[in-house]
Write a protein that holds these residues in place. Structure first.
Motif, PDB file in Angstrom:
ATOM      1  N   PHE A 552       0.835  -1.197   0.000  1.00 34.36           N
ATOM      2  CA  PHE A 552       0.000   0.000   0.000  1.00 34.36           C
ATOM      3  C   PHE A 552       0.871   1.248   0.000  1.00 34.36           C
ATOM      4  O   PHE A 552       2.033   1.226   0.425  1.00 34.36           O
ATOM      5  CB  PHE A 552      -0.920   0.017   1.223  1.00 34.36           C
ATOM      6  CG  PHE A 552      -0.174  -0.086   2.538  1.00 34.36           C
ATOM      7  CD1 PHE A 552       0.211   1.057   3.233  1.00 34.36           C
ATOM      8  CD2 PHE A 552       0.184  -1.323   3.066  1.00 34.36           C
ATOM      9  CE1 PHE A 552       0.900   0.971   4.426  1.00 34.36           C
ATOM     10  CE2 PHE A 552       0.875  -1.418   4.258  1.00 34.36           C
ATOM     11  CZ  PHE A 552       1.241  -0.275   4.942  1.00 34.36           C
ATOM     12  N   SER A 553       0.269   2.347  -0.462  1.00 31.84           N
ATOM     13  CA  SER A 553       0.964   3.638  -0.414  1.00 31.84           C
ATOM     14  C   SER A 553       0.626   4.345   0.891  1.00 31.84           C
ATOM     15  O   SER A 553      -0.304   3.973   1.613  1.00 31.84           O
ATOM     16  CB  SER A 553       0.557   4.505  -1.613  1.00 31.84           C
ATOM     17  OG  SER A 553      -0.828   4.776  -1.577  1.00 31.84           O
ATOM     18  N   ASP A 554       1.381   5.402   1.215  1.00 31.57           N
ATOM     19  CA  ASP A 554       1.202   6.053   2.521  1.00 31.57           C
ATOM     20  C   ASP A 554      -0.143   6.756   2.653  1.00 31.57           C
ATOM     21  O   ASP A 554      -0.598   7.038   3.761  1.00 31.57           O
ATOM     22  CB  ASP A 554       2.344   7.034   2.809  1.00 31.57           C
ATOM     23  CG  ASP A 554       2.532   8.067   1.700  1.00 31.57           C
ATOM     24  OD1 ASP A 554       1.667   8.134   0.796  1.00 31.57           O
ATOM     25  OD2 ASP A 554       3.537   8.790   1.737  1.00 31.57           O
ATOM     26  N   GLY A 555      -0.819   7.044   1.521  1.00 34.31           N
ATOM     27  CA  GLY A 555      -2.140   7.649   1.598  1.00 34.31           C
ATOM     28  C   GLY A 555      -3.161   6.762   2.287  1.00 34.31           C
ATOM     29  O   GLY A 555      -4.193   7.247   2.763  1.00 34.31           O
ATOM     30  N   ASP A 599      -5.766  13.575   1.636  1.00 30.81           N
ATOM     31  CA  ASP A 599      -5.578  14.377   0.435  1.00 30.81           C
ATOM     32  C   ASP A 599      -4.659  13.685  -0.554  1.00 30.81           C
ATOM     33  O   ASP A 599      -4.453  14.179  -1.661  1.00 30.81           O
ATOM     34  CB  ASP A 599      -4.976  15.745   0.801  1.00 30.81           C
ATOM     35  CG  ASP A 599      -5.930  16.582   1.641  1.00 30.81           C
ATOM     36  OD1 ASP A 599      -7.144  16.387   1.501  1.00 30.81           O
ATOM     37  OD2 ASP A 599      -5.448  17.410   2.432  1.00 30.81           O
ATOM     38  N   ASP A 600      -4.107  12.553  -0.152  1.00 33.17           N
ATOM     39  CA  ASP A 600      -3.112  11.868  -0.970  1.00 33.17           C
ATOM     40  C   ASP A 600      -3.780  10.820  -1.852  1.00 33.17           C
ATOM     41  O   ASP A 600      -4.894  10.366  -1.589  1.00 33.17           O
ATOM     42  CB  ASP A 600      -2.082  11.195  -0.062  1.00 33.17           C
ATOM     43  CG  ASP A 600      -0.754  10.968  -0.769  1.00 33.17           C
ATOM     44  OD1 ASP A 600      -0.673  11.247  -1.983  1.00 33.17           O
ATOM     45  OD2 ASP A 600       0.186  10.509  -0.108  1.00 33.17           O
ATOM     46  N   ASP A 601      -3.067  10.432  -2.913  1.00 36.18           N
ATOM     47  CA  ASP A 601      -3.520   9.307  -3.718  1.00 36.18           C
ATOM     48  C   ASP A 601      -3.388   8.032  -2.897  1.00 36.18           C
ATOM     49  O   ASP A 601      -2.621   7.964  -1.926  1.00 36.18           O
ATOM     50  CB  ASP A 601      -2.679   9.174  -4.994  1.00 36.18           C
ATOM     51  CG  ASP A 601      -2.738  10.431  -5.849  1.00 36.18           C
ATOM     52  OD1 ASP A 601      -3.744  11.149  -5.766  1.00 36.18           O
ATOM     53  OD2 ASP A 601      -1.772  10.693  -6.583  1.00 36.18           O
ATOM     54  N   VAL A 602      -4.136   7.018  -3.303  1.00 33.94           N
ATOM     55  CA  VAL A 602      -4.115   5.736  -2.616  1.00 33.94           C
ATOM     56  C   VAL A 602      -3.927   4.633  -3.648  1.00 33.94           C
ATOM     57  O   VAL A 602      -4.691   4.542  -4.611  1.00 33.94           O
ATOM     58  CB  VAL A 602      -5.424   5.502  -1.831  1.00 33.94           C
ATOM     59  CG1 VAL A 602      -5.515   4.058  -1.353  1.00 33.94           C
ATOM     60  CG2 VAL A 602      -5.508   6.448  -0.646  1.00 33.94           C
ATOM     61  N   ALA A 603      -2.912   3.803  -3.433  1.00 32.46           N
ATOM     62  CA  ALA A 603      -2.685   2.643  -4.296  1.00 32.46           C
ATOM     63  C   ALA A 603      -2.465   1.421  -3.414  1.00 32.46           C
ATOM     64  O   ALA A 603      -1.761   1.499  -2.397  1.00 32.46           O
ATOM     65  CB  ALA A 603      -1.476   2.868  -5.204  1.00 32.46           C
ATOM     66  N   VAL A 604      -3.093   0.310  -3.776  1.00 32.74           N
ATOM     67  CA  VAL A 604      -2.930  -0.943  -3.033  1.00 32.74           C
ATOM     68  C   VAL A 604      -2.816  -2.097  -4.016  1.00 32.74           C
ATOM     69  O   VAL A 604      -3.408  -2.087  -5.093  1.00 32.74           O
ATOM     70  CB  VAL A 604      -4.113  -1.189  -2.061  1.00 32.74           C
ATOM     71  CG1 VAL A 604      -4.058  -0.274  -0.869  1.00 32.74           C
ATOM     72  CG2 VAL A 604      -5.450  -1.032  -2.772  1.00 32.74           C
ATOM     73  N   LEU A 605      -2.032  -3.096  -3.616  1.00 34.04           N
ATOM     74  CA  LEU A 605      -1.849  -4.310  -4.405  1.00 34.04           C
ATOM     75  C   LEU A 605      -1.853  -5.489  -3.440  1.00 34.04           C
ATOM     76  O   LEU A 605      -1.130  -5.467  -2.436  1.00 34.04           O
ATOM     77  CB  LEU A 605      -0.531  -4.273  -5.178  1.00 34.04           C
ATOM     78  CG  LEU A 605      -0.150  -5.531  -5.950  1.00 34.04           C
ATOM     79  CD1 LEU A 605      -1.034  -5.690  -7.188  1.00 34.04           C
ATOM     80  CD2 LEU A 605       1.325  -5.492  -6.361  1.00 34.04           C
ATOM     81  N   ALA A 606      -2.686  -6.485  -3.706  1.00 37.33           N
ATOM     82  CA  ALA A 606      -2.795  -7.640  -2.821  1.00 37.33           C
ATOM     83  C   ALA A 606      -2.628  -8.927  -3.607  1.00 37.33           C
ATOM     84  O   ALA A 606      -3.114  -9.041  -4.739  1.00 37.33           O
ATOM     85  CB  ALA A 606      -4.144  -7.644  -2.106  1.00 37.33           C
TER      86      ALA A 606
END
Length: 743
Positions: A552-555, A599-606
């Protein structure tokens, strides 16, 4: 002279105040006269017998019955003729009026003003104002103004003042009040007459216009504008019919709201249902093309173009054009009864239409910019992820800020030449085209490096040189890139990881032997962000059957005013309590695991190590009315072939039918239904290629009409969510099989 509405001067008694007069025995107050003030010898009749038809409060009979001899006014028969005439005028008027007499300001009022007084009536009648009104007498517009008029003899007009006389009234009332002196036959000031014209509705509508302005300021898309406008119109004007139409490539499309019916066409949780205008002679098309408003007070304004019974029932219609340099449209409001469009109402509707037109133009510009930014962003992300026999992969990307700028978060998963799986999640600082461009270069370079030498230290070292070079080339040393990169060996489930300044992944361990699932942060050796010339070490873990790893990203975990560790703890706890380790479910869960907005983008990979291979099937559904029924038949046949329990089949078909209907109706494009079954769960997804955004989760008891599908899914499934894609969105749900599932 009229003593009470519906009572002629011939009916007046000797005192001239109507209702029979003292000499004829008079009329009582129907029990409304305060105890201790009813004169002896006065009979009591039902209130309606002597009451004023316009209110039924019958203040005339009460004034007549009151024992004025105990006051400074004295008996009615001795009143000054001029004062008596003023009282007669006041009692006969349907407009709220009050007369205060003498230095003590004895209170008299008519039926309409009794409604203003509320619970203070009837006790206020005949009492000094200070006693009758209590603390309300000292509020602005009462004692101060009336005393000044009484003292100076000069009339005063108070425009749009708030009246808070009546105790217990839930909402404030607004009146325009005029205060003027009443003189006796000798010309001396006898009292002050207050005439009040209620403007509460006008004030509320002006306030609602302010609310409309505020809500339109936050409406980003045409869909948002439509929902705001239709809701405002229905609530503010108590309409039976409301339509918003905008031009669309030479034709017009519209959304409508009808009282008590089809409210879901502008449902808050789904995109509005847009329809095409089929008749160019429709009033809204004429207004949009000509720029002229039209108002029909009573008739059949939609008879020639009506498409259903709702439009044929409209009798009064106002059509307002929406005109800007780049937009044409119309806004219509209507009633199923005759309605006089008064000048103030027309002006208000015209002002609202101007606000709506400006908001719609801003929304159209935003959608164009948003579409470009999103296409740029998502085109840099993989459209399809690899499919492995016993490993399932899912990813999600949500735009931060205002959704109108490209960002730097990215994910990727791809097959290496030796059959292993490379997986990565990274973050380039920034929310602009430059960040997206750097992200695209980093992602492309990572693939090239991994296909040459997939070892994590080697790949990160190559990316470090690239980021350093980009910073030097642009003379900008502030390029900040973090990456977590791993290689999965499908043969045994081992993963080798390295991190360049990125948050560690979450590992969800499936419970064994009935034990609950657990989750923890993966212990990855920390490393410097890219571009700083660091060195990176690797860590490894074993992804056993049933386990899931989530990058995951920090967002996902950062929130203003909260420590980062709190967000990490929330994410780990949410993963441990997840109903399943399905990667799509884990991605959806991750985006909502931490309270608050980002306010940040969000990216996740599972990535999940499945317990067994899945069986899957896909159906493409045409955008036609028979689509949902065809899906039901196909899905029933397939699930029975796979020996799925009947209870699960019934619930799954119901949810899938609702999702398919929503996709075809709201997106207006063909839909793709995909079912995936393994020993643990049934996963169903419905994808469209329209422009719908994320579907908002909502409580079941707030669902209505077609929107109830979301409530059914929430009730019948173990988890569900929505995934935006490059060309549309996907809504999915999961039903567990066996003892732990709801089925």
């Amino acid at each position: 002279m009229v003593g009470s509405a519906g009572t002629s001067s011939r009916d007046l008694g000797s005192d001239g105040l109507g209702t029979g007069g003292l000499g004829s025995g008079g009329l009582g107050s129907g029990g409304l006269i305060p105890a201790g003030i009813r004169p002896s010898g006065i009979s009591t009749l039902p209130l309606q017998a002597a009451g004023s038809p316009h209110t039924g409060i019958a203040c005339a009979s009460m004034v007549h019955a009151f024992d004025w001899s105990r006051t400074a006014l004295g008996p009615i028969t001795t009143w000054d003729p001029a004062v008596r005439a003023a009282v007669e005028l006041m009692l006969a008027s349907p407009v709220p009026m009050m007369l205060v007499h003498g230095d003590a300001f004895l209170v008299l009022y008519n039926d309409a003003y009794a409604e203003v007084l509320g619970d203070l009536h009837p006790a206020a009648l005949g009492r000094p104002a200070a006693q009758a009104f209590g603390d309300a007498w000292d509020q602005p517009g009462m004692r101060d103004v009336i005393s000044r008029v009484h003292r100076t003899g000069r009339a005063v007009l108070e425009p749009e003042s708030q009246v808070a006389i009546a105790p217990g009234r839930t909402e404030p009332a607004f009146y325009t009040r005029g205060h003027s002196v009443v003189r006796d036959s000798r010309g001396a000031v006898a009292g002050v007459l207050t005439v009040a014209a209620e403007t509460t509705q006008v004030i509320h509508r002006l306030q609602s216009l302010g609310d409309l302005t505020a809500r339109l300021a936050g409406a980003l898309t045409i869909d948002d504008v439509t929902r705001v406008v239709l809701s405002y119109a229905m609530e503010s004007f108590d309409l039976d019919h409301c339509v918003l139409a905008v031009d669309d490539g030479g034709t017009y499309r519209f959304v409508r709201r009808i009282r008590g019916e089809m409210l879901d066409e502008a449902d808050e949780r789904l995109p509005p249902v847009w329809r095409r205008v089929s008749d160019d002679t429709a009033p809204l098309v004429e207004a949009a093309e000509s720029g002229r408003a039209s108002f029909v007070a009573d008739g059949e304004p939609l008879a020639a173009v009506a498409t259903d019974r709702h439009e044929r029932r409209v009798r009064a219609l106002a059509v307002l054009p929406l005109r800007t340099p780049s937009l044409r449209g119309a806004f219509t409001v209507g009633f199923t009864r005759a309605h006089a469009w008064l000048p103030a109402e027309r002006a208000l509707l015209t002002a609202a239409a101007a606000l709506v037109a400006q908001a719609a133009e801003r929304a159209r510009r935003f959608e164009a910019q948003h579409g470009t930014a999103q296409l740029l962003q998502r085109s840099m992300l993989p459209e399809h992820l690899p499919e492995l026999d016993t490993f399932r992969i899912a990813a999600r990307y949500d735009v931060g800020v205002d959704g109108n700028a490209a960002g730097g978060d990215f994910y990727d998963a791809f097959r290496l030449l030796d059959g292993r799986l490379a997986m990565v999640l990274g973050d380039v600082a920034g929310h602009d085209v430059r960040a997206a461009a750097v992200m695209g270069q980093v992602r492309a370079a990572l693939r090239a490096l991994a296909l040459t030498d997939p070892s994590p230290p080697s790949v990160l070292a190559g990316l470090d040189r690239l980021v350093g070079s980009l910073g030097a080339e642009s003379r900008n040393e502030e390029i900040f890139v973090t990456v977590v990169y791993g290689v999965l060996d499908p043969a045994d489930g081992t993963i080798t990881l390295a991190s360049a300044g990125h948050p560690p992944p979450v590992l969800r361990r499936a419970g064994q032997g009935g034990e609950p699932a657990t989750a923890e942060l993966v212990k990855v050796p920390p490393g410097a962000p890219l571009g700083l010339g660091g060195r990176w070490q690797t860590g490894s873990l074993l992804l056993e059957p049933g386990d899931t790893i989530l990058m995951f990203s920090d967002g996902v975990v950062e929130r203003r005013g909260r420590p980062l560790n709190d967000g990490l703890d929330d994410l780990v706890a949410a993963a441990a309590h997840s109903a399943s380790g399905d990667p799509r479910n884990m991605c959806s869960l991750a985006t909502s695991a931490v309270e608050g907005t980002t306010d940040d983008d969000v990216a996740v990979l599972a990535v999940e190590h499945a317990l067994a291979m899945s069986r899957a099937a896909t159906m493409l559904v045409a955008a036609e009315p028979t689509g949902p029924s065809r899906v039901r038949q196909w899905m029933t046949t397939r699930l029975r072939e796979w020996s799925v329990p009947e209870a699960v089949i019934g619930a799954a078909i119901l949810c899938t039918s609702e999702l398919t209907t929503n996709a075809l109706l709201h997106a207006g494009t063909p839909a793709q239904v995909h079912i995936d079954l393994n020993a643990e769960r049934l996963l169903v997804s419905v994808a469209d290629t329209g422009t719908r955004g994320s579907v908002i989760r909502a409580r079941t008891d707030t669902m209505a009409s077609r929107g109830r599908g979301l409530g059914l899914i929430e009730e019948l499934s173990d988890s569900w969510g929505t995934d935006p894609t490059v060309r549309g969105s996907t809504v999915w749900f999961e039903m567990l099989l066996g003892g732990n599932g709801r089925a």
